[in-house]
Structure formats: structure tokens, C-alpha cells
Design a protein around this motif. Structure first.
Motif, short mmCIF file in Angstrom:
data_model
loop_
_atom_site.label_atom_id
_atom_site.label_comp_id
_atom_site.label_asym_id
_atom_site.label_seq_id
_atom_site.Cartn_x
_atom_site.Cartn_y
_atom_site.Cartn_z
N ALA A 90 0.85 -1.19 0.00
CA ALA A 90 0.00 0.00 0.00
C ALA A 90 0.89 1.24 0.00
N VAL A 91 0.61 2.16 -0.93
CA VAL A 91 1.35 3.43 -0.99
C VAL A 91 0.44 4.51 -0.43
N VAL A 92 0.78 4.95 0.78
CA VAL A 92 -0.04 5.96 1.46
C VAL A 92 0.46 7.33 1.04
N GLY A 93 -0.38 8.02 0.23
CA GLY A 93 0.03 9.28 -0.37
C GLY A 93 0.26 9.15 -1.86
N ALA A 94 -0.23 8.03 -2.45
CA ALA A 94 -0.12 7.85 -3.89
C ALA A 94 -0.90 8.93 -4.62
N THR A 95 -0.37 9.40 -5.73
CA THR A 95 -1.01 10.49 -6.48
C THR A 95 -0.49 10.48 -7.91
N GLU A 96 -1.24 11.16 -8.79
CA GLU A 96 -0.78 11.33 -10.17
C GLU A 96 -0.12 12.68 -10.37
N ARG A 97 0.03 13.46 -9.31
CA ARG A 97 0.57 14.81 -9.46
C ARG A 97 2.02 14.76 -9.93
N GLU A 98 2.30 15.48 -11.01
CA GLU A 98 3.65 15.51 -11.59
C GLU A 98 4.68 16.01 -10.58
N GLY A 99 5.82 15.34 -10.54
CA GLY A 99 6.92 15.78 -9.69
C GLY A 99 6.79 15.41 -8.24
N SER A 100 5.77 14.66 -7.87
CA SER A 100 5.56 14.32 -6.47
C SER A 100 6.23 12.99 -6.13
N VAL A 101 6.61 12.85 -4.86
CA VAL A 101 7.21 11.61 -4.39
C VAL A 101 6.19 10.48 -4.44
N GLY A 102 4.93 10.79 -4.09
CA GLY A 102 3.89 9.77 -4.11
C GLY A 102 3.69 9.17 -5.48
N ARG A 103 3.80 9.99 -6.51
CA ARG A 103 3.67 9.46 -7.88
C ARG A 103 4.87 8.61 -8.24
N ALA A 104 6.08 9.08 -7.91
CA ALA A 104 7.30 8.35 -8.27
C ALA A 104 7.33 6.97 -7.63
N VAL A 105 6.98 6.89 -6.36
CA VAL A 105 6.98 5.59 -5.67
C VAL A 105 5.95 4.66 -6.31
N PHE A 106 4.76 5.19 -6.57
CA PHE A 106 3.68 4.36 -7.12
C PHE A 106 4.05 3.84 -8.51
N GLU A 107 4.59 4.70 -9.34
CA GLU A 107 4.98 4.28 -10.69
C GLU A 107 6.11 3.26 -10.65
N ASN A 108 7.07 3.45 -9.75
CA ASN A 108 8.17 2.49 -9.66
C ASN A 108 7.67 1.11 -9.26
N LEU A 109 6.69 1.07 -8.36
CA LEU A 109 6.13 -0.21 -7.96
C LEU A 109 5.32 -0.86 -9.08
N LEU A 110 4.57 -0.05 -9.81
CA LEU A 110 3.77 -0.60 -10.90
C LEU A 110 4.64 -1.19 -12.01
N ALA A 111 5.86 -0.68 -12.15
CA ALA A 111 6.70 -1.07 -13.28
C ALA A 111 7.09 -2.55 -13.25
N ASP A 112 7.46 -3.08 -12.08
CA ASP A 112 8.04 -4.43 -12.05
C ASP A 112 7.53 -5.33 -10.93
N PHE A 113 6.80 -4.82 -9.98
CA PHE A 113 6.47 -5.61 -8.79
C PHE A 113 5.57 -6.79 -9.14
N ASP A 114 5.91 -7.96 -8.60
CA ASP A 114 5.16 -9.18 -8.88
C ASP A 114 3.81 -9.21 -8.17
N GLY A 115 3.70 -8.47 -7.08
CA GLY A 115 2.47 -8.51 -6.29
C GLY A 115 1.50 -7.41 -6.64
N GLU A 116 0.64 -7.08 -5.69
CA GLU A 116 -0.42 -6.09 -5.89
C GLU A 116 -0.02 -4.76 -5.27
N VAL A 117 -0.31 -3.66 -5.97
CA VAL A 117 0.01 -2.32 -5.49
C VAL A 117 -1.30 -1.55 -5.30
#
Length: 701
Positions: free
Chosen positions: A14-41
Motif C-alpha cells: 500500500a502506498v499511502v500518499g499515492a497520487t498522479e501529481r507531476e513531480g511528487s514523491v507519491g507518484r514516483a513511488v507508485f509508478e516504480n512499484l507498478l513497473a516491475d512488482f510481482d504482487g499487488e500495489v
């Protein structure tokens, strides 16, 4: 699975603070997890309905996640962590900054994080962390711009920026990782936890760390010492300082200092110390990709004489040994090399060598029983294909038990060779010295892995007498004791010359008359550290002159320092300094690693020459013996220039007894025995100074 398996191999994040806002840490973490993680995000954000077309949760409590990554503001982050713990989430990464690194308010928030972790038994990384990576499951829970490629290195860093730099560098050089952790503020999980976890991880070949501090040195040493028997650990430690030495009252404290404490602590832990970032990863690449040599020295095979000499020098500098080839090997080399080539080590196959000559020479060298490893150095020539050489060396590396290191002294022409060698774990370098130092790390780890561990000896001592003597500090204004407390050493079986501290000329005469030969007399004052500087020591005093010398010593002390406390004069039998070596043994209590024990050349030269070595107490017999080997003055102990060797066993036992003393009594902050005179017949402690913390003294019930 280790207790941190849920942190590195979660099924739901679970990414607490996930967002689509450009330049945000919440977006960067969420996108990095979506890219390769075998489990659920799962995104958690009560302010939006969806993030990248995934439905949002209002609270982390609704997710049922194994791992929560927290990127909300600091004020909210604490509540999120508490909520995660309440609902059974056991693994939390707090990326958010604004805690202990920011001041009193942040420190208070960090304290709440620690309390929550203790209450709910959380594995908490951070706060102020870049995040964590685990390549086996494709987990990239960071806001860095680059992911890691798979490999056998597990890496922790106290600097998040350092992690991003390393990942970018590693991608270019095909360096792979298993797990990566940005430690952040280390509020809960610290370096010790990860060393322990990775030591149990079959996918981790080597642990690397960039550290600015070690929070609990005693725990780290205990843990790493076990781990390094099977998994090498390499650390680069920044923040070297002598600040601790400036406030120290004793010789030992001044010489030890915080940096010496880290040296001693890492040594006891079996951790290899890297001096730079390049060394850290040079060592890591070698330890993760190459076998540890069983025996034998380093062989050098080169097509260029100059780099071969550089490599030979580097072998000597590294502490490894250059292999001496057998007669059979030299004959075999002479048969496959031109007449102008050199069949000795370093083996110069000369500049016109094609790949086949390198191969023939290396086959001979690796078959030599005196060779434990080899470094191959190649400079560009018209007849040499780097690509073909790389393929040949890679093939040999897969069929040989000895480790190889390659120095390819070229630019873009070496890329294909480096790639081929990298596939089989053979590191490549441009600098011959770096190629050798990488191999030397394997030898250093072999010594760590195979070294003999012994429990420290426990001697029969008089603890009650020692407790009473240390208790005298409660009547002193500055917590210092001196030679008036020599009985402390005797209580722990450390020999001292016969004598007493007296407070009158008549008493001095009485003591002198029962001692044999001439007398040594010293002023006794806790306020005068360097007695010889003020004329506070008289040697070779005849019994008839003892009373006059008593008066003279007291007068000199009061003239030099009128406000000094003069407790009397020590009247002591003479120890023949000419027949022995003046050494120093001492202790200093470090805030991270606990009591340190120092040994070295003593007497008046201790602060000038600083020929000393340090270990973390308790010190075992092999460690104490190693201390004698460490100092430059070791030949003096062993009878240099026709002198009779000193009783080394007595010195080793004294080091161990002093180690037991400071382990038994944490109230001893600093202690010097200087000099400890070592002679062929034993040792004698001539002078003593110590600082004691009265609040840590044991008391009778």
C-alpha cells in the motif's frame, strides 16, 4: 525465511500518499512499484478516487497490505504508522522527512514512531528514507529514477542520495543487487538488523554498506561476527573525526578517539573496511562473483612490463603475497613463450602476444600449486583482440577454482570483453592496482572467515577489593585516581613494583628501608599528569636521602602548581628500564562500542610516536597476541639488536586482565598504565591514572 521477509517479499504493497501529481514523491513511488512488482500495489489517498486507474483507499487499514510505504506529510505520517500497526500491518517504510533531522518537534514525532513500532512490533525503515528495493520480486519502493538490476549484492546506505547515484552508476557497469535499503534516520531498523537478515539470505552473496554511524556498536559487532563466517560484509564509513580525542583526559583517550573505535569495532566484527566508494564496489563485485582462494599467492600475467610492475607493487601494498612459481611452471612457461618473455612472476608475455599466448601462460600459472589467484593485464596491440581475450578468460573462469581479476587498459574497445567477463562474475578494471586490491579483498575475507574465535579468559581476581578502591573516587572533586590506587591493578593480578604511598618523610624512610637497592620516588597528585615535566620523579634514590627527596618533591609540585592536590609521595622499588621495553596498556570507553583496550610503545614517547593498536573489550588471547604483532615496535619486544626478548606471554595476559577489569566495572571511563615495563622475566606496571564515573559504581546491598 527471515523476520524481514515481509519487508523484502510482500504480496501486497500500500502506498499511502499515492497520487498522479507531476513531480511528487507519491507518484514516483507508485509508478516504480507498478513497473516491475510481482504482487499487488494499492493506492491510499482519501482525496482522490483513482490513481492511474486504480481505485483508492481512504485508509491504510482498509488495504490488508503486507507493506505500507508512507509518503504523506510528517504530521500525518505518525498517525498512518499507528493505524497500520493497529490493523496488523507489520512492515512500514516511512519515506517522509521532517523527523529527528529537523529539530525538537521532529524529534518528538520520531519518538512517536518508535513507540508505535515497539507497541505493534513493526519492521520500520526510516523515516527520511529513499525507500527499499528487492529485485527477486521486482520491488522498487523508492522515489529514485533508476531501478536495480538483479545480482548478489545487498546494499544499505545512510544516504538516500548515495543510493540514487549508485544505482545510476551500477546500471552503466552491469552491477546487480539483491536488496537495497536507504536507512534514513534509523529510528527502528538499523544496520545491525539488515546485516543479520542478509546473513540468513541465500540470495545475498555479499553485504555492502555506506554508513555515517553505527548506533549500537556492541550489538553490531556481535551480529556481524556471526554473519561474516558465511557472508562477507564490506563497509565504507564516513565522518572520520578526532573530536572525541580532544576531550579525553588520558593518553589512551587521546590516542583512541572515535575513528580508532570504529576501526577496532569493525575489525572485531569481521567487517572489511573500504576506504572509498570505488573500493566498496570493487570489493563487492569480487566477493559476489569470485570464489575465495584456498591457498597460494597472486600471479600476474601481462603483455606490458610497466603495468606488471605496478600490479606487483600493489600486491605488496595490499598485504597479499606474490606467488613464487615452481621450477616446473617456469619450464612450462619457457616452452610456450618467446625467448624474450619472462617466465617469472609477474609473467610478461610481451607486447606482441595474441590471445592464445595469454591463454597458454594462464593455463600454466593456474596449474601451479603456489598460485591462489591471478590478475590478467592487457594493453591494446595490433595482434590482440580484447573481445576474444574476454571470451577466453570468461571460459577459463568457469572451469577454474582460482579467482580471476582482469585489467583491460583501454577504452571503448574493452566493452565487449568486460561484458563477457561480467556475465561470469569476473570484475574488470583499468587500473592494475584496483585489480589487485579486489583480489586482496578475497584474501582478507578468507582470513576473517577462517580466523580462530576464543572466548575471553576469566581470571581469578579480587572484585571486592577493586570495588572498594574505585569507590574512593567519590571523595575526589574530579573523578580521577592515580598511583595512590595501584592496589587496583594488584587486585586483578597485574604485577606492580613493591612500594607504598606515604605522607611524611619519616614514613618514606621506613618504606625505603625494607626495599632492596635504590629507590624511585614520585609525587602523587591527581592534578599533575606529567610528573617528569615538573621534576616530580627521582630515580636511584639512596635510603639515606629519602627524607630530603620527599621534601624536595613536594616543594617542586607546590611551586609548579600551587593549587594542586598533593596526596603524598610514592616510594617504590626500582625496575630496570634498560633491561625491558616501556609499553602502555590502557582503556577508553566509547559510546558506541563500549570499552576499548589499547597497547603500544609507552613511556614518554607515547604521544609523540603514537605506535599503538586498539581492540574492543573483552579481548581474547588471540586478539591480545595480535596486538603485539600490530605495533611497529614489535621487534623491540622480540629482542632487536641483540636484546633478550621480553616475556610476551606476560604482556598478553596483562592485556587480558585489564580487559576483564574494564568489562567488570563499567564505571571505569579511562585508564592508563604507562609505562608497563616488559622484561624477559615478566611485566611491571609503574604508573596508573584513571577516570571513574561514580554514578556507575556498584554498591553493596
Amino acid at each position: 525465511m527471515s523476520e524481514l521477509s515481509g519487508l523484502f517479499a510482500p504480496e501486497v504493497v500500500a502506498v499511502v500518499g499515492a497520487t498522479e501529481r507531476e513531480g511528487s514523491v507519491g507518484r514516483a513511488v507508485f509508478e516504480n512499484l507498478l513497473a516491475d512488482f510481482d504482487g499487488e500495489v494499492l493506492p491510499v489517498n482519501p482525496n482522490v478516487d483513482r490513481v492511474f486507474d486504480r481505485p483508492c483507499y481512504d485508509s491504510v487499514a482498509e488495504t490488508g497490505a503486507d507493506l505500507a510505504v508512507v509518503v504523506v506529510p510528517a504530521e500525518t505520517a505518525v498517525e498512518v504508522v499507528e493505524n497500520a500497526g493497529e490493523t496488523g500491518i507489520r512492515n512500514v517504510v516511512v519515506i517522509t522527512a521532517g523527523f529527528g533531522e529537523t529539530g525538537s518537534e521532529g524529534t518528538a514525532r520520531e519518538k512517536r514512531l518508535v513507540e508505535a513500532a515497539e507497541t505493534y512490533d513493526l519492521n520500520l525503515v526510516g523515516p527520511n528514507s529513499l525507500g527499499v528495493i528487492s529485485t527477486p520480486v521486482g520491488l522498487n519502493a523508492t522515489f529514485g529514477p533508476t531501478n536495480a538490476r538483479p545480482g548478489g549484492i545487498s546494499f544499505m546506505s545512510q544516504s538516500g542520495a548515495f543510493v540514487t547515484a549508485v544505482l545510476d552508476w551500477a546500471e552503466d557497469r552491469q552491477v546487480g543487487f539483491n536488496d537495497i535499503v536507504s536507512l534514513g534516520n534509523k529510528a527502528v531498523l538499523d544496520e545491525t538488523d539488515f546485516v543479520e537478515s542478509w546473513g540468513d539470505d541465500a540470495d545475498t552473496d555479499v553485504v555492502l554498506g555506506y554508513l555515517e554511524s553505527i548506533e549500537d556498536g556492541v550489538s553490531f559487532v556481535r551480529t556481524a561476527r556471526e554473519v561474516t563466517r558465511g557472508t562477507p560484509v564490506v563497509v565504507v564509513k564516513s565522518g572520520r573525526t578526532q573530536a572525541g580525542a580532544s576531550a579525553a583526559a588520558s593518553h589512551t583517550g587521546a590516542i583512541a578517539g572515535s575513528e580508532r573505535a570504529y576501526e577496532a569495532g569493525l575489525r572485531k566484527a569481521g567487517v572489511i573496511r573500504a576506504d572509498s566508494v570505488s573500493e566498496l564496489f570493487d570489493f563487492g563485485a569480487m566477493l559476489s562473483g569470485q570464489p575465495v582462494p584456498d591457498d597460494g599467492g597472486v600471479a600476474v600475467v601481462t603483455n606490458a612490463g610497466g603495468p606488471g610492475v605496478m600490479a606487483t607493487d600493489a600486491v605488496g601494498d595490499s598485504g597479499a603475497e606474490l606467488a613464487e612459481l615452481t621450477d616446473d611452471s617456469r619450464e612450462a612457461l619457457a616452452a610456450v613463450l618467446p625467448d624474450s618473455a619472462d617466465p617469472y612472476n609477474p609473467v610478461d608475455v610481451i607486447g606482441d602476444a595474441p590471445v592464445e599466448r595469454f591463454e597458454d601462460a594462464l593455463e600454466v600459472v593456474l596449474a601451479d600449486p603456489n598460485v591462489g589467484s591471478a590478475v590478467v593485464i592487457a594493453c591494446p596491440s595490433a595482434v590482440l583482440s580484447f573481445e576474444a581475450l574476454g571470451e577466453t578468460l570468461a571460459s577459463m573462469a568457469e572451469t577454474r577454482e582460482q579467482p580471476l581479476s582482469a585489467c583491460l587498459m583501454g577504452g571503448t574497445s574493452t566493452a565487449a570483453a568486460a561484458a563477457a567477463l561480467g556475465e561470469v562474475g569476473v570484475p574488470t578494471y583499468f587500473d592494475p592496482a584496483r585489480a589487485v586490491r579486489g583480489l586482496a579483498a578475497l584474501y582478507e575475507y578468507r582470513a576473517i572467515r577462517d580466523r580462530r574465535y576464543e572466548e575471553p579468559a576469566t581470571f581469578d581476581v579480587d572484585r571486592e577489593a577493586a570495588r572498594e578502591i574505585l569507590g574512593r573516587v567519590e571523595t575526589t572533586p574530579d573523578n580521577n585516581l592515580g598511583i595512590e590506587s595501584m592496589d587496583l591493578l594488584e587486585a586483578y593480578g597485574i604485577p606492580t613494583p613493591d612500594g607504598e604511598v606515604v605522607d611524611s618523610p619519616a614514613a618514606a624512610r621506613e618504606v625505603a628501608e625494607r626495599l632492596d637497592g635504590d629507590i624511585v620516588m614520585k609525587i602523587v597528585s591527581p592534578d599533575i599528569l606529567h610528573k617528569t615535566d615538573v621534576g616530580g620523579v627521582e630515580v636511584g634514590v639512596a635510603t639515606a636521602d629519602v627524607e630530603d627527596v620527599f621534601e624536595s618533591l613536594v616543594t617542586r609540585a607546590r611551586t609548579y602548581q600551587p593549587d594542586a592536590r598533593v596526596l603524598g609521595v610514592q616510594v617504590q622499588e626500582t625496575v630496570d628500564l634498560e633491561a625491558g621495553v616501556e609499553t602502555i596498556v590502557g582503556t577508553n570507553r566509547d559510546p558506541q562500542f563500549g570499552p576499548l583496550v589499547l597497547f603500544g610503545l609507552g613511556g614518554v614517547f607515547v604521544e609523540v610516536l603514537e605506535d599503538t593498536t586498539v581492540r574492543v573489550a573483552p579481548v581474547s588471547e588471540p586478539e591480545a597476541t595480535g596486538m603485539l604483532d600490530d605495533i611497529d615496535a614489535a621487534p623491540l619486544l622480540r629482542g632487536a639488536r641483540g636484546r633478550e626478548p621480553v616475556d610476551e606471554d606476560a604482556v598478553v595476559e596483562t592485556i587480558q586482565r585489564l580487559s576483564q577489569l574494564v568489562t567488570d566495572f563499567p564505571a571505569i571511563v579511562e585508564l592508563d598504565v604507562n609505562p608497563l615495563v616488559a622484561t624477559p622475566d615478566g611485566v611491571a606496571a609503574i604508573d596508573l591514572r584513571l577516570t571513574v564515573d561514580p554514578e556507575r559504581l556498584p554498591h553493596n546491598p
